[in-house]
Design an enzyme around this catalytic site. Sequence first.
Site, short mmCIF file in Angstrom:
data_model
loop_
_atom_site.label_atom_id
_atom_site.label_comp_id
_atom_site.label_asym_id
_atom_site.label_seq_id
_atom_site.Cartn_x
_atom_site.Cartn_y
_atom_site.Cartn_z
N LYS A 95 -14.23 60.49 -11.94
CA LYS A 95 -13.39 59.50 -12.60
C LYS A 95 -12.99 58.40 -11.62
CE LYS A 95 -9.08 62.05 -11.77
NZ LYS A 95 -7.87 62.61 -12.39
N TYR B 51 4.14 36.15 5.26
CA TYR B 51 5.20 35.76 4.35
C TYR B 51 6.54 36.41 4.70
CZ TYR B 51 1.47 33.96 1.35
OH TYR B 51 0.41 33.26 0.86
#
Length: 384
Positions: free
Chosen positions: A37, A272
């Site tokens: 998966k 940032y």
Amino acid sequence: METAPRAEALIDLAALRDNLSALRERAGSAELMSVLKADAYGHGAVPCARAAVAAGVRRLGTATPEEALALRAAGIGRAQADVLCWLWTPGSPWREAVTADVEICVSGMWALPHVLDAVRATGRPARVHLKVDTGLGRNGASAREWHGLVAAARAAEAEGMISVTGVLSHLARADEPGHASIVAQLDAFREAVAVASKAGLRPRSRHIANSAATLTLPESRFDMVRVGLAQYGLSPVPELYSPAELGLRPVMTLRARVAHVKRVSEGHGISYGHTYRTTGETGLALVPLGYADGIPRHASSTGPVQVAGRRRTVAGRVAMDQFVVDLGSDAAEVEVGDPVEVFGAGEHGGPTAEEWARAAGTISYEIVTRIGARVPRRYLDGVG
């Protein structure tokens, strides 16, 4: 000039095959299912499925029907492996799954009519696994619904519309050996299997064990175990055992190349918010990977990397496409184009996915699964 990707994920298929061999020994008489998966936990579902089949695995598992159908479309037919899919909703491709001979997990009474409609539309019987909720509180039929679901499935089987080939459940705390919930869930699972048997169902596979249970709970293995994380060489119980202690090798190595190097003065703000400032004159290296590629923003100023063979730490916030490393006194040793290992097998001092998980306050499952499509995969098969 030589062309090379800014970053890549190396997928060692030989390690995957070796891990499956080690897990097969751990599983004893239980059959092995390779769980693929989420694009094989970020490793690439089709190449990993083919490697698993080459290693002798004949049971594959996916979450969504689209994942299962993609394996069939890639040429992995029933002669190569059975494929089980366990996460369905109304509107899912039920007919396509029946046509492609995908085993369907029926997790509640609501789903069985969809299977039967698909059988009528295709003229083909379906193979189903019935899922019971033994205590995880997620998918699966509740105890009060189980008797009715079993009876309805047995009636459909008697009509030749379906074949019940499995009964399954899932453990909530398999990574905590000795927890009382494990015994309670195993007892509930045995009771659910007994109900199915009394109704006349004879499933080939009874399965509840995931990777952690396969490795630490022999009593949970029944007829089949579903191995996900462990086959990719990561420990599902990192507080107890490292991959090496379990006989596993990490399959994915994430690496990049330094995109820029420069010198800055003391007090220079990085990225940032300037959450990081240099403590002296230093060199900075730019790594062209960011949260759009799957680098966790939560690992800002904590994520470990290896730049030009030496261990460093992310400096400041991880941005969408890049992050910065403070090189300190070693700045002169790093050049644009030098190799950066974000995580891998941990050899030669390199960081691992588990270290990134700790740095980001998460689990290694998420670290490898979140590596995005913008990062190309390169497969090493170890053959020849």
